[in-house]
Design a protein around this motif. Structure first.
Motif, mmCIF file in Angstrom:
data_model
loop_
_atom_site.group_PDB
_atom_site.id
_atom_site.type_symbol
_atom_site.label_atom_id
_atom_site.label_comp_id
_atom_site.label_asym_id
_atom_site.label_seq_id
_atom_site.Cartn_x
_atom_site.Cartn_y
_atom_site.Cartn_z
ATOM 1 N N GLY A 1 49.846 26.876 44.586
ATOM 2 C CA GLY A 1 49.412 25.837 43.546
ATOM 3 C C GLY A 1 48.093 25.068 43.687
ATOM 4 O O GLY A 1 47.817 24.306 42.749
ATOM 5 N N ILE A 2 47.276 26.182 44.115
ATOM 6 C CA ILE A 2 45.737 25.895 44.004
ATOM 7 C C ILE A 2 45.192 26.748 42.860
ATOM 8 O O ILE A 2 45.394 28.118 42.899
ATOM 9 C CB ILE A 2 45.218 26.102 45.524
ATOM 10 C CG1 ILE A 2 45.722 25.223 46.559
ATOM 11 C CG2 ILE A 2 43.623 25.894 45.341
ATOM 12 C CD1 ILE A 2 45.274 25.432 47.740
ATOM 13 N N SER A 3 44.532 26.196 42.111
ATOM 14 C CA SER A 3 43.750 26.807 40.968
ATOM 15 C C SER A 3 42.182 26.707 41.426
ATOM 16 O O SER A 3 41.666 25.791 41.729
ATOM 17 C CB SER A 3 43.767 26.035 39.691
ATOM 18 O OG SER A 3 45.388 26.058 39.214
ATOM 19 N N ARG A 4 41.510 28.069 41.011
ATOM 20 C CA ARG A 4 40.237 28.188 41.335
ATOM 21 C C ARG A 4 39.532 29.023 40.154
ATOM 22 O O ARG A 4 40.084 29.815 39.577
ATOM 23 C CB ARG A 4 39.918 28.610 42.708
ATOM 24 C CG ARG A 4 40.105 30.155 42.774
ATOM 25 C CD ARG A 4 41.573 30.522 42.957
ATOM 26 N NE ARG A 4 41.779 31.964 43.152
ATOM 27 C CZ ARG A 4 42.643 32.719 42.302
ATOM 28 N NH1 ARG A 4 42.954 32.248 41.243
ATOM 29 N NH2 ARG A 4 42.870 33.932 42.810
ATOM 30 N N TYR B 1 45.284 29.690 31.215
ATOM 31 C CA TYR B 1 44.504 30.048 32.569
ATOM 32 C C TYR B 1 45.498 30.314 33.533
ATOM 33 O O TYR B 1 45.068 30.018 34.774
ATOM 34 C CB TYR B 1 43.404 29.039 32.866
ATOM 35 C CG TYR B 1 42.763 28.438 31.514
ATOM 36 C CD1 TYR B 1 42.058 29.320 30.399
ATOM 37 C CD2 TYR B 1 42.806 27.003 31.450
ATOM 38 C CE1 TYR B 1 41.326 28.687 29.563
ATOM 39 C CE2 TYR B 1 42.108 26.636 30.213
ATOM 40 C CZ TYR B 1 41.578 27.702 29.255
ATOM 41 O OH TYR B 1 40.658 26.783 28.330
ATOM 42 N N ALA B 2 46.366 31.055 33.332
ATOM 43 C CA ALA B 2 47.409 31.307 34.467
ATOM 44 C C ALA B 2 47.077 32.068 35.775
ATOM 45 O O ALA B 2 47.302 31.898 36.671
ATOM 46 C CB ALA B 2 48.887 31.875 34.037
ATOM 47 N N TRP B 3 46.086 32.979 35.210
ATOM 48 C CA TRP B 3 45.449 33.692 36.378
ATOM 49 C C TRP B 3 44.594 33.036 37.239
ATOM 50 O O TRP B 3 44.167 33.717 38.413
ATOM 51 C CB TRP B 3 44.615 34.872 35.721
ATOM 52 C CG TRP B 3 43.306 34.248 35.202
ATOM 53 C CD1 TRP B 3 41.980 33.827 35.415
ATOM 54 C CD2 TRP B 3 43.394 34.042 33.658
ATOM 55 N NE1 TRP B 3 41.441 33.387 34.460
ATOM 56 C CE2 TRP B 3 42.217 33.453 33.403
ATOM 57 C CE3 TRP B 3 44.427 34.150 32.485
ATOM 58 C CZ2 TRP B 3 41.764 33.236 32.074
ATOM 59 C CZ3 TRP B 3 43.794 33.560 31.268
ATOM 60 C CH2 TRP B 3 42.677 32.952 31.058
ATOM 61 N N THR B 4 44.336 31.675 37.316
ATOM 62 C CA THR B 4 43.521 30.986 38.171
ATOM 63 C C THR B 4 44.278 30.323 39.293
ATOM 64 O O THR B 4 43.999 29.934 40.065
ATOM 65 C CB THR B 4 42.949 29.746 37.276
ATOM 66 O OG1 THR B 4 43.812 28.607 36.823
ATOM 67 C CG2 THR B 4 42.031 30.263 36.346
ATOM 68 N N LYS B 5 45.802 30.304 39.280
ATOM 69 C CA LYS B 5 46.873 29.628 40.067
ATOM 70 C C LYS B 5 47.471 30.698 40.903
ATOM 71 O O LYS B 5 48.140 31.483 40.411
ATOM 72 C CB LYS B 5 47.546 28.662 39.311
ATOM 73 C CG LYS B 5 48.373 27.761 40.072
ATOM 74 C CD LYS B 5 49.074 26.656 39.160
ATOM 75 C CE LYS B 5 49.875 25.548 40.034
ATOM 76 N NZ LYS B 5 50.521 25.024 39.078
ATOM 77 N N GLY B 6 47.525 30.428 41.998
ATOM 78 C CA GLY B 6 48.429 30.848 43.086
ATOM 79 C C GLY B 6 49.703 30.408 43.280
ATOM 80 O O GLY B 6 49.933 29.510 42.957
#
Length: 282
Positions: free
Chosen positions: A130-133, A122-127
């Protein structure tokens, strides 16, 4: 999923938390709840009467969440705290952590602890911050009534997928509204505890919808972990109850976009008009 956000995922718009998503910058779950649940003004008044308390609670919550994340990922020496104030850890973090690790140990596999547990998932969830959403565009046809949020925990427990949320609180939560058997001295605390519990279930329902849309994970259970100085609580709701809270959440989202947001925009326009007036000082 081809989407990759550039830079930070979390942004502030008009003083409210938003997250960048394929559907634009969407309001956070906590933003929508705070704007629709009628307690924002009361919290602001409390903060003014108790200067510094809000910041202290936020620092405590951040520190306990950081422990939870490292613990779930197997980093149980808490080396990330080596530059933290020892008195803060001893007097504030440790009491709220007490008893929580035993409950977290019951998970069989950790999928998400603030961020995906496996950096390749799920690499696309993290910016870059360092915050994943996770996010959801909403269900109103032709309208972008979306939201986004950062879940605390996704894990497996006895073959079931658990979506978990961690709260730190000075007082326990309550899953039921206080009744006539509740002592008057306890009524206020229990009422407050119930309202916090309800708000947390709505938050979890929003995350559950976001998880399904963003990474195709559907939780079987939602667990609320409440850390207090007196001990830790765990509240569990199952699928049929999760579905009820999902519908309540969608109603709140509609209220936010159709009632709250338009009024906020109107207020901004009116203020801009006042600021832009040319007033003759004479």
């Amino acid at each position: 999923m081809d989407y990759r956000s550039q830079g930070d995922t979390r942004v502030t718009i008009n003083g409210s938390r938003h997250y960048k998503t394929p559907y634009g910058a969407l309001p956070s779950v906590t933003t929508i709840l705070s704007e629709t649940q009628g307690n924002k003004a009361a919290l602001e008044r409390w903060a003014k009467k108790n200067p510094g308390k809000k910041e202290q609670a936020a620092r405590r919550g951040t520190a306990v969440h950081a422990r939870m994340e490292h613990y779930l990922l197997g980093q149980k020496d808490f080396s990330h705290e080596e530059n933290e104030d020892p008195e803060f850890i001893k007097d504030t973090v440790e009491p709220f952590w007490n008893g929580l690790s035993e409950k977290l140990d019951k998970f069989d596999k950790v999928i998400w602890a603030e961020n995906p547990a496996n950096v390749d998932d799920y690499a696309w969830t993290k910016g870059s911050d360092g915050i994943s959403r996770v996010w959801h565009p909403g269900i109103q046809e032709g309208k972008n009534y979306g939201w986004a949020g950062a879940p605390d925990i996704v894990a497996e427990y006895k073959g079931q997928i658990v979506l978990g949320d961690l709260k730190t609180s000075n007082n326990p939560y309550c899953s039921k509204w206080p009744d006539s058997s509740t002592p008057k001295s306890e009524y206020g605390k229990k009422r407050s505890g119930f309202m916090k519990y309800q708000k947390c279930q709505l938050q979890l329902a929003a995350y559950a919808l976001g998880l399904e849309h963003t990474i195709n994970i559907i939780p079987d259970l939602c667990m609320t972990f409440v850390a207090t100085k007196e001990g830790s609580q765990v509240f569990v709701i199952q699928k049929h109850t999760i579905e009820k809270y999902k519908q309540k959440w969608l109603d709140i989202v509609t209220k936010y976009y159709e009632e709250v947001l338009p009024s906020k925009k109107k207020a901004v326009v009116e203020m801009e008009g006042i600021d832009g007036d040319n007033i003759d000082p004479k």
